[in-house]
Motif scaffolding. Structure first.
Motif, PDB file in Angstrom:
ATOM      1  N   ALA A  92       0.831  -1.210   0.000  1.00 36.44           N
ATOM      2  CA  ALA A  92       0.000   0.000   0.000  1.00 36.44           C
ATOM      3  C   ALA A  92       0.865   1.258   0.000  1.00 36.44           C
ATOM      4  N   SER A  95       2.365   3.013  -3.238  1.00 35.78           N
ATOM      5  CA  SER A  95       1.592   3.956  -4.047  1.00 35.78           C
ATOM      6  C   SER A  95       2.143   5.354  -3.811  1.00 35.78           C
ATOM      7  N   ASP A 102      -3.052  10.868   1.595  1.00 40.15           N
ATOM      8  CA  ASP A 102      -2.481   9.632   1.060  1.00 40.15           C
ATOM      9  C   ASP A 102      -2.358   8.570   2.147  1.00 40.15           C
ATOM     10  N   GLU A 105      -5.624   6.974   2.797  1.00 37.18           N
ATOM     11  CA  GLU A 105      -5.948   6.081   1.680  1.00 37.18           C
ATOM     12  C   GLU A 105      -5.120   4.801   1.761  1.00 37.18           C
ATOM     13  N   HIS A 106      -3.844   4.927   2.100  1.00 36.38           N
ATOM     14  CA  HIS A 106      -2.987   3.750   2.217  1.00 36.38           C
ATOM     15  C   HIS A 106      -3.467   2.827   3.328  1.00 36.38           C
ATOM     16  N   LEU A 108      -6.560   2.373   4.229  1.00 42.40           N
ATOM     17  CA  LEU A 108      -7.697   1.640   3.665  1.00 42.40           C
ATOM     18  C   LEU A 108      -7.234   0.581   2.667  1.00 42.40           C
ATOM     19  N   GLN A 109      -6.281   0.936   1.825  1.00 41.40           N
ATOM     20  CA  GLN A 109      -5.774   0.000   0.822  1.00 41.40           C
ATOM     21  C   GLN A 109      -5.132  -1.218   1.478  1.00 41.40           C
ATOM     22  N   VAL A 112      -7.627  -3.945   2.177  1.00 45.11           N
ATOM     23  CA  VAL A 112      -8.057  -4.622   0.952  1.00 45.11           C
ATOM     24  C   VAL A 112      -6.946  -5.537   0.440  1.00 45.11           C
ATOM     25  N   ILE A 113      -5.722  -5.037   0.449  1.00 46.40           N
ATOM     26  CA  ILE A 113      -4.580  -5.817  -0.021  1.00 46.40           C
ATOM     27  C   ILE A 113      -4.393  -7.057   0.850  1.00 46.40           C
ATOM     28  N   ARG A 130       0.978   0.754 -11.652  1.00 45.86           N
ATOM     29  CA  ARG A 130      -0.302   0.451 -11.003  1.00 45.86           C
ATOM     30  C   ARG A 130      -0.270  -0.952 -10.400  1.00 45.86           C
ATOM     31  N   LEU A 131      -0.964  -1.108  -9.315  1.00 44.03           N
ATOM     32  CA  LEU A 131      -1.057  -2.396  -8.640  1.00 44.03           C
ATOM     33  C   LEU A 131      -1.888  -3.357  -9.477  1.00 44.03           C
TER      34      LEU A 131
END
Length: 135
Positions: A92, A95, A102, A105-106, A108-109, A112-113, A130-131
């Protein structure tokens, strides 16, 4: 002691007090998951950072700490070993961006990751950075 009081009078150096950092990350995590726009999240989170005198960079470095209580709790919440959670955080944080927005957002990511890694997917990056996921 409230989070703001704890942050105002940390036990030691804010970067060495894992529990204080974890309390701050708990608050930021709640804001990150709130039903708000990214701008509203940033506006809500900014006073916490100002009050704590902890920078986004400090928090980003803290997220790499395996022994940070917040990391241990998030790994448990996501149902993954701490190693998998740490990998999700590293992915994450790859990014672009190092602002408060940021960071939220990281955070949250990373959740999910972690779910994708738990499901057996492998993370990668395409030619544009991009991931991407593969099995």
């Amino acid at each position: 002691m409230t989070i703001l009081a704890r942050l105002r009078y940390p036990v030691g150096n804010p970067m060495t007090d894992n529990e204080t950092l974890s309390l701050l990350l708990d608050e930021l995590d709640s804001i990150a998951n709130a039903p708000m726009t990214a701008s509203q999240r940033e506006t809500s989170a900014a006073p916490l950072l100002a009050e704590s005198a902890v920078s986004v960079e400090d928090l980003t470095r803290a997220l790499a700490r395996r022994n940070l209580p917040w990391n241990v709790r998030k790994a448990q919440q996501c149902g993954v070993p701490i190693e998998t959670w740490q990998r999700a955080v590293r992915i994450a944080l790859q990014s672009p961006g190092n602002s408060l927005r940021d960071l939220l957002e990281h955070m949250l990511q990373a959740v999910v990751i972690a779910g994708m890694l738990r499901s057996g997917y492998c993370a990668g990056r395409d030619a544009y950075g991009r991931l991407v996921w593969s099995r």
